[in-house]
Write a protein that holds these residues in place. Structure first.
Motif, mmCIF file in Angstrom:
data_model
loop_
_atom_site.group_PDB
_atom_site.id
_atom_site.type_symbol
_atom_site.label_atom_id
_atom_site.label_comp_id
_atom_site.label_asym_id
_atom_site.label_seq_id
_atom_site.Cartn_x
_atom_site.Cartn_y
_atom_site.Cartn_z
ATOM 1 N N THR A 93 0.757 -1.155 0.110
ATOM 2 C CA THR A 93 -0.200 -0.060 -0.055
ATOM 3 C C THR A 93 0.738 1.403 -0.138
ATOM 4 O OG1 THR A 93 -0.105 -0.096 2.322
ATOM 5 C CG2 THR A 93 -1.811 -1.117 1.126
ATOM 6 N N ALA A 94 0.381 2.386 -0.454
ATOM 7 C CA ALA A 94 0.999 3.655 -0.422
ATOM 8 C C ALA A 94 0.082 4.965 -0.020
ATOM 9 C CB ALA A 94 1.725 3.946 -1.870
ATOM 10 N N GLN A 95 0.824 5.689 0.731
ATOM 11 C CA GLN A 95 0.093 6.959 0.944
ATOM 12 C C GLN A 95 1.075 8.077 1.359
ATOM 13 O OE1 GLN A 95 -1.676 5.535 4.739
ATOM 14 N NE2 GLN A 95 -0.545 6.953 6.043
ATOM 15 N N THR A 96 0.485 9.377 1.039
ATOM 16 C CA THR A 96 1.692 10.427 1.336
ATOM 17 C C THR A 96 1.467 10.917 2.718
ATOM 18 O OG1 THR A 96 -0.100 11.838 0.339
ATOM 19 C CG2 THR A 96 1.465 10.945 -1.167
ATOM 20 N N THR A 97 2.590 11.547 3.242
ATOM 21 C CA THR A 97 2.661 12.001 4.550
ATOM 22 C C THR A 97 3.884 13.056 4.446
ATOM 23 O OG1 THR A 97 2.354 9.682 5.737
ATOM 24 C CG2 THR A 97 3.117 11.473 6.961
ATOM 25 N N ASP A 98 3.304 14.344 4.701
ATOM 26 C CA ASP A 98 4.091 15.489 4.363
ATOM 27 C C ASP A 98 5.020 15.542 3.240
ATOM 28 O OD1 ASP A 98 3.566 16.019 7.188
ATOM 29 O OD2 ASP A 98 5.195 14.954 7.955
ATOM 30 N N GLY A 99 4.313 15.084 2.110
ATOM 31 C CA GLY A 99 4.819 15.410 0.789
ATOM 32 C C GLY A 99 5.598 14.130 0.321
ATOM 33 N N TYR A 149 -13.434 -7.017 -1.968
ATOM 34 C CA TYR A 149 -13.508 -6.174 -2.938
ATOM 35 C C TYR A 149 -13.505 -4.721 -2.528
ATOM 36 C CZ TYR A 149 -16.333 -2.494 -5.245
ATOM 37 O OH TYR A 149 -16.812 -1.263 -5.686
ATOM 38 N N ALA A 150 -14.139 -4.213 -1.356
ATOM 39 C CA ALA A 150 -14.257 -3.116 -0.845
ATOM 40 C C ALA A 150 -12.635 -2.733 -0.367
ATOM 41 C CB ALA A 150 -15.206 -2.980 0.515
ATOM 42 N N VAL A 151 -12.074 -3.655 0.308
ATOM 43 C CA VAL A 151 -10.572 -3.004 0.695
ATOM 44 C C VAL A 151 -9.796 -3.021 -0.474
ATOM 45 C CG1 VAL A 151 -8.845 -3.957 1.912
ATOM 46 C CG2 VAL A 151 -10.961 -4.223 3.172
ATOM 47 N N LEU A 152 -9.875 -3.849 -1.430
ATOM 48 C CA LEU A 152 -8.961 -3.594 -2.758
ATOM 49 C C LEU A 152 -9.302 -2.312 -3.207
ATOM 50 C CD1 LEU A 152 -8.802 -7.476 -3.932
ATOM 51 C CD2 LEU A 152 -7.057 -6.163 -3.083
ATOM 52 N N ASP A 153 -10.607 -2.217 -3.585
ATOM 53 C CA ASP A 153 -10.835 -0.846 -4.225
ATOM 54 C C ASP A 153 -10.415 0.237 -3.434
ATOM 55 O OD1 ASP A 153 -12.521 0.566 -6.076
ATOM 56 O OD2 ASP A 153 -13.594 1.028 -4.658
ATOM 57 N N LEU A 154 -10.395 0.244 -2.249
ATOM 58 C CA LEU A 154 -10.009 1.425 -1.415
ATOM 59 C C LEU A 154 -8.422 1.532 -1.579
ATOM 60 C CD1 LEU A 154 -10.359 3.715 0.691
ATOM 61 C CD2 LEU A 154 -9.954 2.021 2.276
ATOM 62 N N ILE A 155 -7.859 0.256 -1.462
ATOM 63 C CA ILE A 155 -6.159 0.149 -1.692
ATOM 64 C C ILE A 155 -5.854 0.698 -2.931
ATOM 65 C CG2 ILE A 155 -4.105 -1.218 -2.241
ATOM 66 C CD1 ILE A 155 -5.278 -3.200 0.074
ATOM 67 N N VAL A 156 -6.478 0.422 -4.278
ATOM 68 C CA VAL A 156 -6.158 0.882 -5.376
ATOM 69 C C VAL A 156 -6.572 2.469 -5.421
ATOM 70 C CG1 VAL A 156 -6.980 0.853 -7.835
ATOM 71 C CG2 VAL A 156 -6.478 -1.210 -6.754
ATOM 72 N N LYS A 194 11.574 10.230 -9.594
ATOM 73 C CA LYS A 194 11.610 9.275 -10.565
ATOM 74 C C LYS A 194 11.589 7.848 -9.561
ATOM 75 C CE LYS A 194 13.945 6.776 -14.405
ATOM 76 N NZ LYS A 194 14.842 6.635 -15.361
ATOM 77 N N ARG A 195 12.615 8.132 -8.654
ATOM 78 C CA ARG A 195 12.724 6.903 -7.488
ATOM 79 C C ARG A 195 11.589 6.483 -6.920
ATOM 80 N NH1 ARG A 195 15.360 7.391 -1.612
ATOM 81 N NH2 ARG A 195 13.343 8.213 -1.538
ATOM 82 N N ASP A 196 10.758 7.525 -6.441
ATOM 83 C CA ASP A 196 9.530 7.238 -5.794
ATOM 84 C C ASP A 196 8.428 6.721 -6.950
ATOM 85 O OD1 ASP A 196 10.381 8.315 -3.309
ATOM 86 O OD2 ASP A 196 9.345 10.332 -3.498
ATOM 87 N N LEU A 197 8.442 7.012 -7.965
ATOM 88 C CA LEU A 197 7.434 6.630 -8.934
ATOM 89 C C LEU A 197 8.042 5.182 -9.172
ATOM 90 C CD1 LEU A 197 6.852 9.509 -11.415
ATOM 91 C CD2 LEU A 197 5.242 8.305 -9.932
ATOM 92 N N THR A 198 9.175 4.907 -9.517
ATOM 93 C CA THR A 198 9.659 3.313 -9.613
ATOM 94 C C THR A 198 9.118 2.526 -8.358
ATOM 95 O OG1 THR A 198 11.566 4.178 -10.680
ATOM 96 C CG2 THR A 198 11.672 1.778 -9.731
ATOM 97 N N ARG A 199 9.340 2.990 -7.074
ATOM 98 C CA ARG A 199 8.770 2.119 -6.161
ATOM 99 C C ARG A 199 7.152 2.139 -6.169
ATOM 100 N NH1 ARG A 199 11.067 4.261 -0.481
ATOM 101 N NH2 ARG A 199 10.099 2.487 0.037
ATOM 102 N N LEU A 200 6.718 3.159 -6.563
ATOM 103 C CA LEU A 200 5.183 3.204 -6.828
ATOM 104 C C LEU A 200 4.769 2.253 -7.705
ATOM 105 C CD1 LEU A 200 2.599 4.706 -5.442
ATOM 106 C CD2 LEU A 200 2.574 5.953 -7.537
ATOM 107 N N ARG A 201 5.267 2.071 -8.601
ATOM 108 C CA ARG A 201 5.191 0.967 -9.717
ATOM 109 C C ARG A 201 5.236 -0.263 -9.138
ATOM 110 N NH1 ARG A 201 7.821 -2.045 -13.336
ATOM 111 N NH2 ARG A 201 9.872 -1.147 -12.545
ATOM 112 N N MET A 202 6.344 -0.652 -8.508
ATOM 113 C CA MET A 202 6.621 -2.011 -7.778
ATOM 114 C C MET A 202 5.585 -2.225 -6.915
ATOM 115 S SD MET A 202 10.650 -1.550 -7.193
ATOM 116 C CE MET A 202 10.748 -3.107 -6.267
ATOM 117 N N ALA A 203 5.013 -1.333 -6.221
ATOM 118 C CA ALA A 203 3.942 -1.676 -5.263
ATOM 119 C C ALA A 203 2.451 -1.878 -6.026
ATOM 120 C CB ALA A 203 3.517 -0.411 -4.227
ATOM 121 N N ALA A 204 2.292 -1.052 -7.005
ATOM 122 C CA ALA A 204 0.967 -1.159 -7.886
ATOM 123 C C ALA A 204 0.907 -2.078 -8.995
ATOM 124 C CB ALA A 204 0.699 0.229 -8.365
ATOM 125 N N GLU A 205 2.067 -2.514 -9.234
ATOM 126 C CA GLU A 205 2.101 -3.395 -10.569
ATOM 127 C C GLU A 205 1.490 -4.813 -10.265
ATOM 128 O OE1 GLU A 205 4.705 -4.893 -14.330
ATOM 129 O OE2 GLU A 205 5.740 -4.162 -12.423
#
Length: 330
Positions: A93-99, A149-156, A194-205
């Motif tokens: 999962t991912a979320q933003t904290t203080d940017g 379904y509800a939890v997966l929908d919230l995660i995505v 780019k580093r953050d987006l790479t980690r985000l892709r690894m979490a979302a893919e």
């Protein structure tokens, strides 16, 4: 009420009857609820539980020991495992904290009459998912599959604001990329994005593969009513993955463009320095000849030699200046 020894990590423990009505229970009462075959199911939400809590749930739900071991130890890779008539799912999962993007994990146990979530790290509460299903009882009556379904929908859905925010940041950085002066901070920010987006892709893919597998499952855990909803979540996951990959490519291009512009700018500076050096070199060369104190030199004793020499040096300098100006070196 939850037992005191479990209160620190048990966020939610409730039983839902066949009509979707909620009843809060203790962990100790789970076996009593499951003993009555009335179509109800139990939804338990945990946050960073200790071994004793998971051991208790393993006893109540007859969870597979390997799945319990994975849920206890964080830093698991995303996975989908089937154990008899139950399934175990681990997602990031991912979320933003203080940017800053913070990553966490959620492990889910899904059985015929139970649904358990175990959160680790930066993972927001799933209370909104529970609240949504409690308002939409037409979905809740479909049991653990609806809760999944509800939890997966919230995660995505939690990924989308992060992607939108990074898209906005990239738009702001484009002005700095094409700025006339080079700034090291611009390249550094592009790298961190780019580093953050790479980690985000690894979490979302991996979510795509997990949800896609769920949509193809032939099991009573997820009935035909919930399948279209899961396909909708899959579509959102694919869109997030596509957006993330596009942003990564744009960031790579932005870094390349910025470095290319810096190289071009440096080349222009070198050309200008070379042109000015040539303008100074021509008169310096002529003046150095006449500064060697030789007696037999052309026009050394002529009345107008000094002025002729100055004029020749000026003509050469002007000719070089015109030539460099025409070539856009100056």
């Amino acid at each position: 009420m939850t037992e005191p020894q479990y209160a620190h990590c048990v966020v939610n423990c409730a039983a839902y009857d066949r009509q979707g009505n909620r009843r809060d229970i203790d962990i100790e009462q789970i076996s009593d609820v499951l003993a009555v075959d009335d179509g109800s199911f139990v939804w338990v939400g945990l946050y960073e539980p200790g071994p004793s809590v998971l051991a208790k749930l393993q006893e109540e739900f007859d969870l597979h020991p390997l799945a319990v071991e994975d849920a206890q130890n964080a830093h698991q890779r995303p996975k989908f495992e089937t154990y008899g008539d139950s399934i175990f799912i681990a997602v990031h999962t991912a979320q933003t904290t203080d940017g800053t993007i913070r990553f966490g994990e959620t492990h889910m146990f899904v059985g015929p009459r139970y649904f358990v979530t175990v959160r680790h790290g930066a993972s927001s509460s799933y209370a909104p998912a529970r609240g949504r299903l409690e308002r939409e009882k037409a979905l809740l009556v479909h049991g653990p599959g609806a809760a999944l379904y509800a939890v997966l929908d919230l995660i995505v859905d939690n990924f989308m604001p992060i992607v939108d925010e990074y898209d906005r940041l990239l738009g702001e950085l484009e002005k700095d990329v094409f700025a006339a002066d080079f700034r090291k901070e611009t390249v550094e920010r592009l790298y961190w994005l780019k580093r953050d987006l790479t980690r985000l892709r690894m979490a979302a893919e991996p979510l795509q593969d997990i949800i896609s597998h769920l949509t193809r499952m032939q099991t009573g855990l997820i009935d035909d009513v919930i399948q279209p909803y899961l396909r909708d979540v899959l579509d959102h996951a694919i869109r997030i993955q596509s957006s993330t990959e596009t942003l990564r490519e744009m960031l790579t291009a932005a870094v390349g463009v910025n470095l290319s512009l810096v190289t071009v700018q440096q080349g222009e500076i070198v050309k200008r320095l070379g042109a000015w050096a040539s303008l100074l070199a021509a008169p310096t060369l002529v003046a150095s000849w006449y500064g060697m104190n030789f007696e037999h030199m052309p026009e050394l004793h002529g009345r107008w030699s000094y002025f002729i020499l100055i004029g020749a040096m000026a003509l050469v300098t002007l000719a070089l200046y015109w030539k460099f100006k025409k070539a856009r070196w100056l």
